[in-house]
Design an enzyme around this catalytic site. Sequence first.
Site, PDB file in Angstrom:
ATOM      1  N   CYS A   1      -3.544  -2.787  -7.961  1.00  0.00           N
ATOM      2  CA  CYS A   1      -4.238  -1.673  -7.318  1.00  0.00           C
ATOM      3  C   CYS A   1      -5.574  -1.484  -8.015  1.00  0.00           C
ATOM      4  O   CYS A   1      -5.645  -1.544  -9.246  1.00  0.00           O
ATOM      5  CB  CYS A   1      -3.393  -0.404  -7.430  1.00  0.00           C
ATOM      6  SG  CYS A   1      -4.168   1.053  -6.699  1.00  0.00           S
TER       7      CYS A   1
ATOM      8  N   HIS B   1      -1.079   5.722  -0.830  1.00  0.00           N
ATOM      9  CA  HIS B   1      -2.169   6.428  -1.516  1.00  0.00           C
ATOM     10  C   HIS B   1      -2.434   7.797  -0.886  1.00  0.00           C
ATOM     11  O   HIS B   1      -2.808   8.741  -1.588  1.00  0.00           O
ATOM     12  CB  HIS B   1      -3.467   5.613  -1.470  1.00  0.00           C
ATOM     13  CG  HIS B   1      -3.574   4.575  -2.542  1.00  0.00           C
ATOM     14  ND1 HIS B   1      -3.526   4.873  -3.881  1.00  0.00           N
ATOM     15  CD2 HIS B   1      -3.755   3.231  -2.481  1.00  0.00           C
ATOM     16  CE1 HIS B   1      -3.667   3.756  -4.600  1.00  0.00           C
ATOM     17  NE2 HIS B   1      -3.800   2.737  -3.763  1.00  0.00           N
TER      18      HIS B   1
ATOM     19  N   HIS C   1       0.972   0.102   1.372  1.00  0.00           N
ATOM     20  CA  HIS C   1       0.326   0.405   0.081  1.00  0.00           C
ATOM     21  C   HIS C   1      -0.748   1.478   0.292  1.00  0.00           C
ATOM     22  O   HIS C   1      -0.855   2.428  -0.497  1.00  0.00           O
ATOM     23  CB  HIS C   1      -0.275  -0.879  -0.508  1.00  0.00           C
ATOM     24  CG  HIS C   1      -1.035  -0.697  -1.799  1.00  0.00           C
ATOM     25  ND1 HIS C   1      -0.627  -1.246  -2.999  1.00  0.00           N
ATOM     26  CD2 HIS C   1      -2.187  -0.033  -2.086  1.00  0.00           C
ATOM     27  CE1 HIS C   1      -1.486  -0.918  -3.958  1.00  0.00           C
ATOM     28  NE2 HIS C   1      -2.456  -0.192  -3.436  1.00  0.00           N
ATOM     29  N   GLU C   2      -1.531   1.336   1.352  1.00  0.00           N
ATOM     30  CA  GLU C   2      -2.629   2.288   1.613  1.00  0.00           C
ATOM     31  C   GLU C   2      -2.096   3.658   2.017  1.00  0.00           C
ATOM     32  O   GLU C   2      -2.600   4.684   1.553  1.00  0.00           O
ATOM     33  CB  GLU C   2      -3.574   1.735   2.674  1.00  0.00           C
ATOM     34  CG  GLU C   2      -4.232   0.406   2.332  1.00  0.00           C
ATOM     35  CD  GLU C   2      -4.757   0.322   0.922  1.00  0.00           C
ATOM     36  OE1 GLU C   2      -5.296   1.339   0.416  1.00  0.00           O
ATOM     37  OE2 GLU C   2      -4.612  -0.736   0.289  1.00  0.00           O
TER      38      GLU C   2
HETATM   39  C1  NB4 Z   1      -4.227  -3.354  -2.157  1.00  0.00           C
HETATM   40  C2  NB4 Z   1      -3.175  -4.438  -1.975  1.00  0.00           C
HETATM   41  C3  NB4 Z   1      -2.228  -4.595  -3.138  1.00  0.00           C
HETATM   42  C4  NB4 Z   1      -0.955  -5.165  -2.554  1.00  0.00           C
HETATM   43  C5  NB4 Z   1      -2.412  -8.725  -1.969  1.00  0.00           C
HETATM   44  C6  NB4 Z   1      -3.824  -8.841  -2.434  1.00  0.00           C
HETATM   45  C7  NB4 Z   1      -5.611  -7.953  -3.601  1.00  0.00           C
HETATM   46  C8  NB4 Z   1      -5.791  -4.933  -3.305  1.00  0.00           C
HETATM   47  C9  NB4 Z   1      -5.158  -3.563  -3.339  1.00  0.00           C
HETATM   48  C10 NB4 Z   1      -0.964  -4.840  -1.106  1.00  0.00           C
HETATM   49  C11 NB4 Z   1      -2.250  -4.150  -0.822  1.00  0.00           C
HETATM   50  C12 NB4 Z   1      -6.333  -2.577  -3.285  1.00  0.00           C
HETATM   51  C13 NB4 Z   1      -6.011  -0.418  -2.279  1.00  0.00           C
HETATM   52  C14 NB4 Z   1      -6.388  -9.048  -3.254  1.00  0.00           C
HETATM   53  C15 NB4 Z   1      -5.811 -10.030  -2.461  1.00  0.00           C
HETATM   54  C16 NB4 Z   1      -5.957 -12.004  -1.011  1.00  0.00           C
HETATM   55  C17 NB4 Z   1      -7.001 -12.190   0.073  1.00  0.00           C
HETATM   56  C18 NB4 Z   1      -9.254 -12.818   0.572  1.00  0.00           C
HETATM   57  C19 NB4 Z   1     -10.549 -13.295   0.033  1.00  0.00           C
HETATM   58  C20 NB4 Z   1     -10.085 -12.232  -2.014  1.00  0.00           C
HETATM   59  C21 NB4 Z   1      -8.771 -11.739  -1.510  1.00  0.00           C
HETATM   60  C22 NB4 Z   1      -7.749 -11.605  -2.599  1.00  0.00           C
HETATM   61  F1  NB4 Z   1      -7.638  -9.098  -3.626  1.00  0.00           F
HETATM   62  N1  NB4 Z   1      -4.329  -7.868  -3.185  1.00  0.00           N
HETATM   63  N2  NB4 Z   1      -6.148  -6.953  -4.387  1.00  0.00           N
HETATM   64  N3  NB4 Z   1      -5.614  -5.716  -4.393  1.00  0.00           N
HETATM   65  N4  NB4 Z   1      -5.915  -1.226  -3.392  1.00  0.00           N
HETATM   66  N5  NB4 Z   1      -4.542  -9.906  -2.057  1.00  0.00           N
HETATM   67  N6  NB4 Z   1      -6.488 -11.148  -2.037  1.00  0.00           N
HETATM   68  N7  NB4 Z   1      -8.260 -12.686  -0.490  1.00  0.00           N
HETATM   69  O1  NB4 Z   1      -6.412  -5.289  -2.334  1.00  0.00           O
HETATM   70  O2  NB4 Z   1      -5.703  -0.683  -4.584  1.00  0.00           O
HETATM   71  O3  NB4 Z   1      -5.252   0.730  -2.378  1.00  0.00           O
HETATM   72  O4  NB4 Z   1     -11.020 -12.363  -0.953  1.00  0.00           O
HETATM   73 NI    NI Z   2      -4.136   0.715  -4.279  1.00  0.00          NI
END
Ligand code: NB4
Ligand code: NI
Length: 184
Positions: free
Chosen positions: A111, A158, A154-155
């Site tokens: 997160c 929040h 997850h969102e």
């Molecule tokens: C939200 C996610 C955490 C688990 C799974 C994942 C990443 C977040 C948090 C479920 C939701 C943010 C919001 C990533 C990621 C895969 C896809 C595409 C190209 C890089 C990207 C990396 F970055 N979680 N981070 N965490 N949050 N996958 N990916 N890729 O997004 O805290 O509440 O760019």
């Molecule tokens: Ni988060």
Amino acid sequence: MITMHDIIRDGNPTLRARAQELTFPLSDEEKELAHQMMEFLENSQDPEIAKKYRLRAGVGLAAPQVNVSKRMTAVLIPGPDDEIIFKHVLVNPTIISESVRLAGLAEGEGCLSVDRDIPGYVLRHQRIKLRWFDLEGNEHVERLRNYPAIVCQHEIDHLNGILFYDHINKKDPFAAPDDAVILG
Ligand code: NB4
Ligand code: NI
């Protein structure tokens, strides 16, 4: 533009509050925030921009994470070769129905508001029927499964003051029912 400096961290009480419903029409300020949140996700997924501004990659960002306690979240899920699987700002999202079957990411979750790595499965509903409003107040209903369903849960957590690690089994972080779907 939104950077990591704008994102509040675990310990800030806003992350534990229930966020307020929005009312339509949204204010110009609320619409602007929505665009900024989606722009953050785009920037965070662009390797050059992310490096320049030291952004952690994200597929979702909820308004409470930028210290705005309103029920709004941006989600941007890219697919293979420039495809976009899900790109929406969700206003007042609700889960109308959900599967009994659970799913979780093999790698666990991270997160943007939590600076440490916390290992373990975060088991969520594998399928959800999601209802939300867009910025113009139009209602949307979609069925989601697996990865997009997990991100939206997850969102929405929040918006309800819940953080991913609240769901991790303290005694056995990688415990899961036999029928759970673990997504590699
Ligand atoms: C939200 C996610 C955490 C688990 C799974 C994942 C990443 C977040 C948090 C479920 C939701 C943010 C919001 C990533 C990621 C895969 C896809 C595409 C190209 C890089 C990207 C990396 F970055 N979680 N981070 N965490 N949050 N996958 N990916 N890729 O997004 O805290 O509440 O760019
Ligand atoms: Ni988060």
